[in-house]
Design a protein around this motif. Structure first.
Motif, PDB file in Angstrom:
ATOM      1  N   UNK A 105       0.857  -1.264   0.167  1.00  0.00           N
ATOM      2  CA  UNK A 105      -0.058   0.023  -0.006  1.00  0.00           C
ATOM      3  C   UNK A 105       1.042   1.214   0.087  1.00  0.00           C
ATOM      4  N   UNK A 106       1.953   1.157   0.583  1.00  0.00           N
ATOM      5  CA  UNK A 106       3.108   2.293   0.414  1.00  0.00           C
ATOM      6  C   UNK A 106       3.202   2.718  -0.930  1.00  0.00           C
ATOM      7  N   UNK A 107       3.589   1.416  -1.888  1.00  0.00           N
ATOM      8  CA  UNK A 107       3.951   1.960  -3.254  1.00  0.00           C
ATOM      9  C   UNK A 107       2.740   2.214  -3.764  1.00  0.00           C
ATOM     10  N   UNK A 108       1.665   1.729  -3.551  1.00  0.00           N
ATOM     11  CA  UNK A 108       0.347   2.570  -4.077  1.00  0.00           C
ATOM     12  C   UNK A 108      -0.033   3.806  -3.919  1.00  0.00           C
ATOM     13  N   UNK A 109       0.246   4.106  -2.679  1.00  0.00           N
ATOM     14  CA  UNK A 109      -0.024   5.557  -2.342  1.00  0.00           C
ATOM     15  C   UNK A 109       1.037   6.469  -2.746  1.00  0.00           C
ATOM     16  N   UNK A 110       2.343   5.810  -3.239  1.00  0.00           N
ATOM     17  CA  UNK A 110       3.280   6.875  -3.846  1.00  0.00           C
ATOM     18  C   UNK A 110       2.780   6.962  -5.307  1.00  0.00           C
TER      19      UNK A 110
END
Length: 170
Positions: A105-110
């Motif tokens: 989800x951190x990659x998705x948020x970025x």
């Protein structure tokens, strides 16, 4: 006259007695005959600040390491270091260096942030990374199908935004 950099401990008993450090930098303002804050924002962290000169310009920056991984309320937070630099009148956040993401989800948020700025190529690469990088973990163990569906939807919309040919989508 020298400036004074210090931290004070701030605890919030309403959130399980969690404590953090409030970083303060003050300098003597001779025209006002008092110390004034030289930081434009409130800096709360788990770690004390470090003083560094990243760009070798003889103006020291304040580096604050952010190690909070998050909790059930915040979700997974990116760890890294925030750098505050002098802009001529106060210290402001000038650079954020993030650690490698641990959660999908951190990659998705970025990627979502890149879509907001119109950088679709970077967003598409990040969405693809979120789908294929097996080292990335899910925040909740049973959340993988939901995350994957969201990522595929966002990837499709980013590809549509750049007019990707139908045979190259997803």
């Amino acid at each position: 006259l020298p400036d004074v950099l210090f931290t004070t401990r701030r605890c919030d008993v309403t959130i399980g007695d969690t404590c953090s450090l409030l970083t303060t930098l003050v300098g003597w303002q001779s025209s006002e005959f008092r110390f004034v804050s030289l930081i434009g924002v409130e800096i709360l962290s788990e770690n004390p600040p470090q003083v560094v000169d990243l760009d070798n310009d003889s103006v020291e920056e304040i580096a604050v390491r952010m190690d909070n991984n998050g909790d059930e309320v915040t979700g997974p937070l990116r760890t890294g270091t925030n750098f505050y630099d002098w802009n001529g009148s106060e210290y402001v956040l000038s650079r954020i260096t993030l650690d490698v993401p641990e959660f999908r989800i951190q990659v998705v948020h970025e990627a979502d942030r890149n879509v907001l700025t119109g950088d679709y190529a970077t967003a598409i690469a990040l969405y693809q990374e979120a789908l294929t990088d097996d080292a990335l973990r899910s925040w909740f163990a049973d959340n993988l199908p939901i995350e994957e569906s969201y990522v595929r939807f966002r990837l499709l919309t980013a590809q549509a935004a750049i007019g990707a040919p139908a045979d190259q989508v997803l």
